[in-house]
Write an enzyme that holds these catalytic residues in place. Sequence first.
Site, short mmCIF file in Angstrom:
data_model
loop_
_atom_site.label_atom_id
_atom_site.label_comp_id
_atom_site.label_asym_id
_atom_site.label_seq_id
_atom_site.Cartn_x
_atom_site.Cartn_y
_atom_site.Cartn_z
N LYS A 47 41.23 40.08 38.59
CA LYS A 47 41.45 41.50 38.35
C LYS A 47 40.27 42.34 38.82
CE LYS A 47 42.92 44.77 34.76
NZ LYS A 47 43.22 44.98 33.34
N CYS A 107 47.98 44.21 34.58
CA CYS A 107 47.97 45.27 33.56
C CYS A 107 47.73 46.66 34.16
CB CYS A 107 46.92 44.92 32.50
SG CYS A 107 46.95 45.99 31.05
N GLU A 146 49.92 37.94 31.24
CA GLU A 146 48.46 38.04 31.30
C GLU A 146 47.85 37.16 30.20
OE1 GLU A 146 45.02 41.54 31.01
OE2 GLU A 146 47.06 41.94 30.34
#
Length: 536
Positions: free
Chosen positions: A347, A399, A276
């Site tokens: 995301k 995540c 990430e």
Amino acid sequence: MKTLLTNCLHLAKDKKAWLALVAGLFLTLCYAPFEIWPLTFACLALAIYSTHTHNSGQQYGKLASKRAAKYGFIFGLGWFGAGISWVHVSIATFGGMPLVASVLLMVLLCAYLAIYPALAFMFATRFASGPSSYGLLLLSGFAVTEYLRGVVLTGFPWLSFGYTQTDSPLNLLAPVIGEFGLTLVCIAIGFALYRLLFIRDFKATTATVLSIALLFAITHYTRNNSYSDKTISALLVQGNIKQHLRFDPSEFWTTMSKYQDMTRPHWDADLIVWPEAAVPEIEALADSYLAGLDSAASFNNTALITGIVDYQRDTKAIFNTLIVLGNKEQGDEHGHYQYLGKNRYQKHQLLPIGEFVPFEDILRPIAPLFDLPMSSFSRGDQVQNNLRANGLNILPAICYEIAFADLVRGNYHNDSDILFTVSNDAWFGASHGPHQHMQIARMRALELQRPLIRVTNNGISGVYDPISQIQVSMPQFEADTLKVNIKLIQGDSIYSQYGNLPVWLFIFSITIAALIVKFKYKYKYKYKYKYKYNHR
């Protein structure tokens, strides 16, 4: 104040309160990295005993439900207080808040999360008419409250009971009922154990054993996943960049060069993955660097997926993004990376405080915790295309998103080849948070029956095969690479096709059955009482 102190002293002498707290605290040992999964059932049995058994003999009804809620809340405090203690590491280390304030924040968070098990125990006790209906309503109550915990205030579906079974024999049920169903199986076993140990009742044990045996039979005869004839090589690159340096502009080029240098000897892999925001520079300003990586990957007939921050100047939107460099399709010799190309993932499920701040006009001035770097992200679409990388369909999650089973499944397709997740768990130091995070990711792989690739800044990075259940990972807190061969899997699991729908149909059925028994008993009692009274 005097009343509050009196209540606290009374609670301190309450053995049931201590039992509930201990049951919650010991649940932490059931999750990674400890993974003492049988302890889950003992903790749940103890929690049920403390919330359900009362000296007065009044097991059900309004008064009993209040007691159940109290002990359920205490159980929740122990469950989350120990289980998510790793959150305090990030608050204390990077939040810039006094110790008293950070502890208070943790207490408030745990108290909020403890409301959900309290409601589950209260619901079951309030509407049950006997042991059997109580067991069924306990399943229903936890099904609803665990669902709500995953959606209210953007959701926090961490530490569900099902994750404790990631490495137990019960994990064979994950492709059919998912982690959500496994959570209810844990509760059913806990209830059966409670009835067996404290009441000497074998009926609940027999029913639970038969039900689980039926689930195993369904799993065996509906299994539709097997290895395909394709194996790929993947390279995971773990940079181990110190958290305080990750978004320091003077360190951008050092970080980018490090990842490039670590990758250079391994361009022969079929797929290369970086963590990430491995490229800390904003995407629009890193065009020459990305173009160079794109050319190198294309020249070596491979593809590279990396995390990067995309700040779009025209709309002022900021996205936590994954992009693909190099070959998109098999045999594509020139990837031709383009800024804002379609082959990207943005995301969707943002982390509160870390990636967006609710009521930011009020909270940001209060403390550095509410004004962290990169805490103003925009939300990507809930449903997005899989990434295309060197002929592979990659199902991505960034995540925190990997904990949201419905979100991940919503982006699954029957031609998805690999479940891929990136993260930066440097926020949580050497705590058990990163281990729990990896455990959650492995459960997603078991549900969808797709090989997992997880790459992070400083660990835990690794690969997991849901059929062989073998995990290969590299050490935490080291700059390292891992090159591994991955067998691709074909076929769709029941869970990937239907999600939690079968479990919800079951929950709906048992709830209706339990409530019918409850009201039938209630009106039968009233009728008998009135009949006897009128014929005296």
